[in-house]
Motif scaffolding. Sequence first.
Motif, PDB file in Angstrom:
ATOM      1  N   ASN A  63      38.158  28.776  27.160  1.00 51.70           N
ATOM      2  CA  ASN A  63      38.866  28.938  28.418  1.00 51.70           C
ATOM      3  C   ASN A  63      40.138  29.768  28.242  1.00 51.70           C
ATOM      4  O   ASN A  63      40.466  30.604  29.085  1.00 51.70           O
ATOM      5  CB  ASN A  63      39.201  27.560  28.993  1.00 51.70           C
ATOM      6  CG  ASN A  63      39.918  27.623  30.327  1.00 51.70           C
ATOM      7  OD1 ASN A  63      41.039  27.150  30.459  1.00 51.70           O
ATOM      8  ND2 ASN A  63      39.281  28.204  31.332  1.00 51.70           N
ATOM      9  N   ALA A  64      40.845  29.547  27.132  1.00 55.36           N
ATOM     10  CA  ALA A  64      42.047  30.331  26.848  1.00 55.36           C
ATOM     11  C   ALA A  64      41.694  31.798  26.641  1.00 55.36           C
ATOM     12  O   ALA A  64      42.390  32.698  27.129  1.00 55.36           O
ATOM     13  CB  ALA A  64      42.769  29.777  25.625  1.00 55.36           C
ATOM     14  N   GLU A  65      40.596  32.056  25.909  1.00 54.25           N
ATOM     15  CA  GLU A  65      40.161  33.431  25.664  1.00 54.25           C
ATOM     16  C   GLU A  65      39.816  34.116  26.983  1.00 54.25           C
ATOM     17  O   GLU A  65      40.209  35.257  27.231  1.00 54.25           O
ATOM     18  CB  GLU A  65      38.955  33.432  24.729  1.00 54.25           C
ATOM     19  CG  GLU A  65      38.548  34.818  24.234  1.00 54.25           C
ATOM     20  CD  GLU A  65      39.518  35.388  23.218  1.00 54.25           C
ATOM     21  OE1 GLU A  65      40.013  36.516  23.462  1.00 54.25           O
ATOM     22  OE2 GLU A  65      39.806  34.722  22.217  1.00 54.25           O
ATOM     23  N   PHE A  66      39.068  33.407  27.835  1.00 56.44           N
ATOM     24  CA  PHE A  66      38.730  33.959  29.143  1.00 56.44           C
ATOM     25  C   PHE A  66      39.991  34.216  29.964  1.00 56.44           C
ATOM     26  O   PHE A  66      40.137  35.265  30.601  1.00 56.44           O
ATOM     27  CB  PHE A  66      37.795  33.002  29.892  1.00 56.44           C
ATOM     28  CG  PHE A  66      37.705  33.296  31.368  1.00 56.44           C
ATOM     29  CD1 PHE A  66      37.092  34.449  31.822  1.00 56.44           C
ATOM     30  CD2 PHE A  66      38.255  32.416  32.296  1.00 56.44           C
ATOM     31  CE1 PHE A  66      37.021  34.732  33.188  1.00 56.44           C
ATOM     32  CE2 PHE A  66      38.190  32.690  33.654  1.00 56.44           C
ATOM     33  CZ  PHE A  66      37.572  33.848  34.105  1.00 56.44           C
ATOM     34  N   GLY A  67      40.922  33.254  29.977  1.00 56.70           N
ATOM     35  CA  GLY A  67      42.143  33.412  30.752  1.00 56.70           C
ATOM     36  C   GLY A  67      42.970  34.602  30.318  1.00 56.70           C
ATOM     37  O   GLY A  67      43.498  35.348  31.152  1.00 56.70           O
ATOM     38  N   LEU A  68      43.087  34.803  29.017  1.00 49.32           N
ATOM     39  CA  LEU A  68      43.846  35.947  28.509  1.00 49.32           C
ATOM     40  C   LEU A  68      43.167  37.259  28.885  1.00 49.32           C
ATOM     41  O   LEU A  68      43.828  38.237  29.245  1.00 49.32           O
ATOM     42  CB  LEU A  68      44.013  35.835  26.993  1.00 49.32           C
ATOM     43  CG  LEU A  68      44.941  34.708  26.524  1.00 49.32           C
ATOM     44  CD1 LEU A  68      44.813  34.493  25.020  1.00 49.32           C
ATOM     45  CD2 LEU A  68      46.394  35.018  26.886  1.00 49.32           C
ATOM     46  N   ASN A  69      41.836  37.293  28.802  1.00 46.89           N
ATOM     47  CA  ASN A  69      41.102  38.490  29.209  1.00 46.89           C
ATOM     48  C   ASN A  69      41.286  38.764  30.699  1.00 46.89           C
ATOM     49  O   ASN A  69      41.460  39.915  31.126  1.00 46.89           O
ATOM     50  CB  ASN A  69      39.613  38.336  28.894  1.00 46.89           C
ATOM     51  CG  ASN A  69      39.314  38.375  27.417  1.00 46.89           C
ATOM     52  OD1 ASN A  69      40.113  38.854  26.620  1.00 46.89           O
ATOM     53  ND2 ASN A  69      38.168  37.862  27.024  1.00 46.89           N
ATOM     54  N   LEU A  70      41.240  37.688  31.487  1.00 51.50           N
ATOM     55  CA  LEU A  70      41.396  37.831  32.934  1.00 51.50           C
ATOM     56  C   LEU A  70      42.785  38.349  33.284  1.00 51.50           C
ATOM     57  O   LEU A  70      42.925  39.307  34.062  1.00 51.50           O
ATOM     58  CB  LEU A  70      41.150  36.476  33.601  1.00 51.50           C
ATOM     59  CG  LEU A  70      41.318  36.415  35.119  1.00 51.50           C
ATOM     60  CD1 LEU A  70      40.308  37.302  35.822  1.00 51.50           C
ATOM     61  CD2 LEU A  70      41.186  34.961  35.613  1.00 51.50           C
ATOM     62  N   LEU A  71      43.826  37.742  32.715  1.00 50.49           N
ATOM     63  CA  LEU A  71      45.191  38.167  33.015  1.00 50.49           C
ATOM     64  C   LEU A  71      45.419  39.602  32.554  1.00 50.49           C
ATOM     65  O   LEU A  71      46.062  40.395  33.248  1.00 50.49           O
ATOM     66  CB  LEU A  71      46.203  37.232  32.349  1.00 50.49           C
ATOM     67  CG  LEU A  71      47.673  37.505  32.687  1.00 50.49           C
ATOM     68  CD1 LEU A  71      47.952  37.300  34.168  1.00 50.49           C
ATOM     69  CD2 LEU A  71      48.602  36.621  31.852  1.00 50.49           C
TER      70      LEU A  71
END
Length: 443
Positions: A63-71
């Motif tokens: 989830n953190a990896e996805f969030g960083l990619n999204l931001l």
Amino acid sequence: MAPTRRAVLALSNALLAGSLLPGCLGPLSSDDSKARGTTVAGDPNPNPAVAGGSDIDRLARGNAEFGLNLLSSLAADEPAKNQFVSPYSVSVALAMTYAGARGETRTQMAEALRFPQDGNSLHAVFGETEDRLAASDGGDSGKDVPFQLKSANAIWGQRNYPWRDDFLTTLETYYDAGLRVCDFETNHDEATETINEWVADRTEEKITELLPKNALGPRTRLVLTNAVYFRATWAEPFEKDRTRRQSFAALDGTRSRVPMMRQSESFPYATVDGHQSIELPYVGGEVGMVVVLPEEGTFEEFERSLDADRASTLLSEMESRKGTIALPRFTVESSFELPETLADLGMPVAFSRGADFGGMVDLEGAGEHLRIDDVLHESYVAVDEEGTEAAAATAVEVAATGATLNPFEMTVDRPFLFFVRHRPTGTVLFLGRVVDAAAARPD
């Protein structure tokens, strides 16, 4: 036991005949507090493991990896703008959608969203995470409560539509999301109002219009929603009389004088390659805000290179140190339409005519195919001397087709990143960037 589709449709017709609400009705189940971790059929790989710490850690990391990619993707579109998202809210809403995805649609969603498990194993871990977040909540809403953390889910489906029993059971079992029957075909405006009221109620009125006018239409078949609300007092509040206006250099080089809070205390702190990071805990110690201040002149390069591994390194290097933190008082509100961004991150099929959501509905019975028509996300955060208030909501619309160390000094007077994490699970609840503190002032 979840009702069969026949029972669902019979009950929905009976309720609709009563005209209790013009937009949506429900939920159909009288019990939204199903036990986590039970086996349900229908989702591929029905092998739910007990969601232990390692499974939750893997989900939190993904989830953190996805969030960083999204931001990072959102920041690339508007690099000079402050932005704030809840990767957890987006992930939960899309995990519920993923429960009905099949084939290449399912594969792309899992990869783009960085899901580490599959089938009911994934949903069981999401369910366990939701339970542990709920266990951290400090009580009913109200400004006198020092800590609140709430997450809620709901699904809103077209009446008389052949939803698969297994899909509905999965969402009710793991996400407490009972089906609420709507009539999008003839009452989509009323449905929009009903869904917005649900979101507003669960975000303490911080997000009141997640779905804009005309967001839904006659071809809407399903809306999946998640809402997260967080309010907490700092374990060590900043003294208001120490707040002073101080210069802040925005990303474009302009300088403004902004309210800068200040305190000297012991905090988890680290300096890695010239980049400073600190964690400011909230009351109870289970949730904290991590502030990352890249070395001067390196913000854009650091932001592009920040991934879950690097974030983990920063956190692992932290140790309690006495020092002084100066942090702007700020408020950020963001609103995004995410289909293009999510497609660029690796899940374009879900938004195309080739999408396969056969796990949601009997396509032969429906006589049409489904795709994700829109993913709407709205978020709010306010940080002041007393603590933090944050809220986020996501809607997925599915439509037809140790040692004594020297004191540190950390002055956050230039662009910085921040995130709010639930420490027991490692879940990143909120994630943001402030590149212009003057634009983020609440006053």
